[in-house]
Design a protein around this motif. Sequence first.
Motif, PDB file in Angstrom:
ATOM      1  N   HIS A   1      -2.027  -6.729 -41.031  1.00  0.00           N
ATOM      2  CA  HIS A   1      -2.465  -8.113 -40.884  1.00  0.00           C
ATOM      3  C   HIS A   1      -1.280  -9.041 -41.049  1.00  0.00           C
ATOM      4  O   HIS A   1      -0.580  -8.977 -42.045  1.00  0.00           O
TER       5      HIS A   1
ATOM      6  N   HIS B   1       0.305 -12.568 -41.812  1.00  0.00           N
ATOM      7  CA  HIS B   1      -0.067 -13.725 -42.633  1.00  0.00           C
ATOM      8  C   HIS B   1       1.176 -14.592 -42.759  1.00  0.00           C
ATOM      9  O   HIS B   1       2.126 -14.219 -43.419  1.00  0.00           O
TER      10      HIS B   1
ATOM     11  N   GLU C   1      -8.587 -16.285 -50.121  1.00  0.00           N
ATOM     12  CA  GLU C   1      -9.375 -15.762 -49.003  1.00  0.00           C
ATOM     13  C   GLU C   1      -9.065 -16.515 -47.716  1.00  0.00           C
ATOM     14  O   GLU C   1      -9.414 -16.070 -46.627  1.00  0.00           O
TER      15      GLU C   1
ATOM     16  N   LYS D   1     -10.947 -14.999 -43.951  1.00  0.00           N
ATOM     17  CA  LYS D   1     -11.440 -13.629 -43.821  1.00  0.00           C
ATOM     18  C   LYS D   1     -12.874 -13.620 -43.294  1.00  0.00           C
ATOM     19  O   LYS D   1     -13.271 -12.718 -42.598  1.00  0.00           O
ATOM     20  N   LYS D   2     -13.623 -14.671 -43.626  1.00  0.00           N
ATOM     21  CA  LYS D   2     -15.038 -14.715 -43.265  1.00  0.00           C
ATOM     22  C   LYS D   2     -15.286 -15.297 -41.876  1.00  0.00           C
ATOM     23  O   LYS D   2     -16.089 -14.794 -41.116  1.00  0.00           O
TER      24      LYS D   2
END
Length: 140
Positions: free
Chosen positions: A26, A28, A88, A111-112
């Motif tokens: 991932h 970031h 998050e 993330k959601k």
Amino acid sequence: MKKTTYLISLLMFISFFNTCGQIGNHEHKEVESMNLNSIKNNIVKQAFEAWQQGDSKLWFSFFTNDAQLYDDGKLRDFNNFSTNAIGEEWFTSLDKVENEGLSIYRKIHTKKWGDFKTYFKFYINDKEKIYRLEIGQADY
């Protein structure tokens, strides 16, 4: 039989690994790689950095104890939001700064919910504490 069980387990692991967004692969974008010079307000800049670093203790230190949060115009619980979002969610770009550094527009990754454009508008009192934060999806 053992080879079949091993092969099925391996295929299930690979399938899970790929379904979960390639864990460990991932990207970031860290706050250090963003140019923060356009944020002229030092309190906002430091709060931004605390958010990016996932440091909720530092984040809360910039706010009054009774700070208000408005999310797309609706009053929300600031402490609950911050506790659930920090670590998050993070910003992947800093696109626009207005109002002498108090209004920031940027892309966020959650993330959601995935990726989208957002704004954060900070209101600072005479004691240099943020007493109100307005957030929401942006269209710029």
